[in-house]
Write a protein that holds these residues in place. Structure first.
Motif, short mmCIF file in Angstrom:
data_model
loop_
_atom_site.label_atom_id
_atom_site.label_comp_id
_atom_site.label_asym_id
_atom_site.label_seq_id
_atom_site.Cartn_x
_atom_site.Cartn_y
_atom_site.Cartn_z
N SER A 78 0.83 -1.20 0.00
CA SER A 78 0.00 0.00 0.00
C SER A 78 0.87 1.25 0.00
O SER A 78 0.58 2.23 -0.71
N THR A 81 2.12 1.75 -3.42
CA THR A 81 1.08 2.29 -4.29
C THR A 81 0.95 3.80 -4.09
O THR A 81 0.80 4.56 -5.05
N VAL A 82 1.00 4.24 -2.83
CA VAL A 82 0.95 5.67 -2.55
C VAL A 82 2.16 6.37 -3.18
O VAL A 82 2.05 7.47 -3.74
N ASP A 84 3.64 5.60 -5.85
CA ASP A 84 3.46 5.66 -7.30
C ASP A 84 2.35 6.61 -7.74
O ASP A 84 2.16 6.83 -8.95
N LEU A 85 1.61 7.15 -6.79
CA LEU A 85 0.57 8.10 -7.15
C LEU A 85 1.18 9.40 -7.66
O LEU A 85 2.29 9.76 -7.29
N ASP A 127 -0.51 3.69 6.75
CA ASP A 127 -1.38 4.32 5.75
C ASP A 127 -1.41 5.83 5.94
O ASP A 127 -1.22 6.61 4.98
N GLY A 372 -7.91 2.20 -0.89
CA GLY A 372 -7.07 1.34 -1.70
C GLY A 372 -7.81 0.81 -2.91
O GLY A 372 -7.28 0.74 -4.02
N GLY A 377 -4.32 4.04 -3.16
CA GLY A 377 -3.23 3.40 -2.45
C GLY A 377 -3.59 3.07 -1.03
O GLY A 377 -3.40 1.96 -0.56
#
Length: 413
Positions: A78, A81-82, A84-85, A127, A372, A377
């Motif tokens: 996660s 993913t954040v 890659d934002l 997160d 998510g 993310g």
């Protein structure tokens, strides 16, 4: 606490001077550090779980608290993913030119210092911290006493990674005391060093934050989520979606709490839906019409329509039609998440146009009410208010804006 606030303010300014690439690099390092220290984090979580069982915490709380290798990998993924934002800071939201030649633009900027108060979910530590980093904000985290060891281990990994990458370690801080007075200091704004509070937890926590905070609050009180089985619903979809919406994870705010079945299909569909729910271990509490069709249901009382169970319990009502279902939601909903199951697009559009909740779904489980799953993310929480953020609160929602005006010597007459 005051010193923590001052460190956070300084860190937020330092973080704002970093480039998007710096923040991305830091987040990638955080994800790697969580993986590298997995055994330490899991050992710390085992201590929290042992203490929670001794305290007699219920199954929903234990489920929220528990970490295992799969969940910890999910936390690290996660964060990646954040990372890659797209960086939300510096986005030009609008631009226009005035007749006098002034060029005006509206540009996204961080909120500043965000205080996050949460209970027994150690994943929130990563997160919330990662979303604040992505959006250029500093975070002061105050976890529940149940997750203290887990959260400390995660914070240690995060701060170590930030230091290695030349980012301010105090951009993410954890309140180390379990004294509840610390919450009061955060709600008071730490002498202007906390800009926003995000509560994430049970009703009593959120009520206290909303009542006592002297800075803006982003969050929701309850997740009283409804699922409508319309007269044009597909039975197989209805069974699958309802069981998942209730039983996938009963302790999350997106778990369905009330099922509304159109009278036109109740005789045909409710027995199959109820059987699947009961086979999965769900207790059903039905109104008179629902219990006439499925006598095994317990009798529902008025309190069941306003209760967020966070447990394998589901209130069930048979309604006259879609309008009656929408009226029920209008009366009892907490404004979080609602779903309609129907093959009639007109019915779905009526549902979308009528219901005023933060998240509305057509033919999909309410358990998708998650940042998510929305491609963010992660999320700090679900906001049900109507000002600033609504729905999943990700990195983009943790920004505000400023106006930038470019002139060429203009003066106001």
């Amino acid at each position: 606490m005051l010193e923590m606030g001052r460190r956070a303010r300084a860190a937020s300014r330092a973080l704002g001077r970093k480039t998007p690439e710096d923040r991305t690099r830091g987040l990638k390092a955080v994800a790697a550090a969580i993986r590298e220290t997995a055994s330490t984090i899991l050992d710390a979580n085992a201590k929290d779980m042992d203490a929670a069982r001794e305290k007699g915490l219920d199954a929903a709380m234990l489920d929220r608290l528990a970490l295992n290798p799969e969940r910890l990998e999910g936390i690290a993924a996660s964060v990646e993913t954040v990372a890659d934002l797209g960086d939300p800071i510096g986005r030009e939201l609008a631009r226009w030119e005035r007749p006098n030649g002034l060029e005006i633009s509206r540009v996204a900027v961080p909120l500043g210092v965000i205080g996050i108060i949460y209970e027994s979910r150690p994943n929130v530590t990563a997160d919330a911290g990662s979303l604040c980093l992505r959006s250029g904000n500093a975070a002061i985290l105050r976890c529940g006493s149940e997750s203290t060891n887990s959260s400390r281990a995660i914070i240690d990994a995060m701060q170590g990674a930030l230091m290695k990458e030349g980012l301010p370690e105090h951009a993410v801080q954890l309140v180390m005391t379990t004294d509840r007075a610390a919450v009061g200091h955060m709600l008071a704004g730490l002498e202007g060093n906390v800009d926003v509070i995000v509560p994430r937890g049970g009703r009593s926590l959120v009520e206290r934050v909303q009542r006592d905070a002297r800075v803006p609050v982003i969050g929701h009180l309850e997740g009283l989520c409804h699922v409508i089985v319309d007269k044009d619903a597909d039975l197989d979809k209805a069974v699958s979606i309802v069981v998942n919406a209730k039983m996938r994870r009963t302790g999350i705010c997106g778990s369905a709490e009330t099922l509304l079945v159109d009278e036109a299909v109740a005789d045909d569909m409710l027995p199959s839906i109820a059987a699947a729910l009961m086979e999965a271990g769900c207790e059903l509490r039905g109104d008179a019409r629902a219990r006439k069709i499925v006598p095994e249901m317990k009798e529902a009382v008025e309190a069941d329509w306003s209760t967020e169970y966070l447990a394998p319990i589901l209130a069930v009502a048979v309604v006259d039609d879609l309008d009656a279902a929408l009226d029920h939601i209008g009366t009892w909903s907490s404004g979080h998440t609602e779903c309609i199951i129907t093959e009639d697009d007109a019915a779905a559009e009526k549902f979308f146009a009528t219901v005023d909740s933060a998240i509305l779904l057509h033919n999909a489980s309410t358990q998708f009410a998650d940042g998510g799953e929305f491609g963010m993310g992660a999320e700090i929480g679900i906001a049900t208010g109507r000002i600033h953020a609504r729905g999943p609160v990700g990195a983009e929602q943790l920004t505000t804006y400023k106006y930038v005006v470019r002139g060429s010597g203009q003066v106001r007459p």
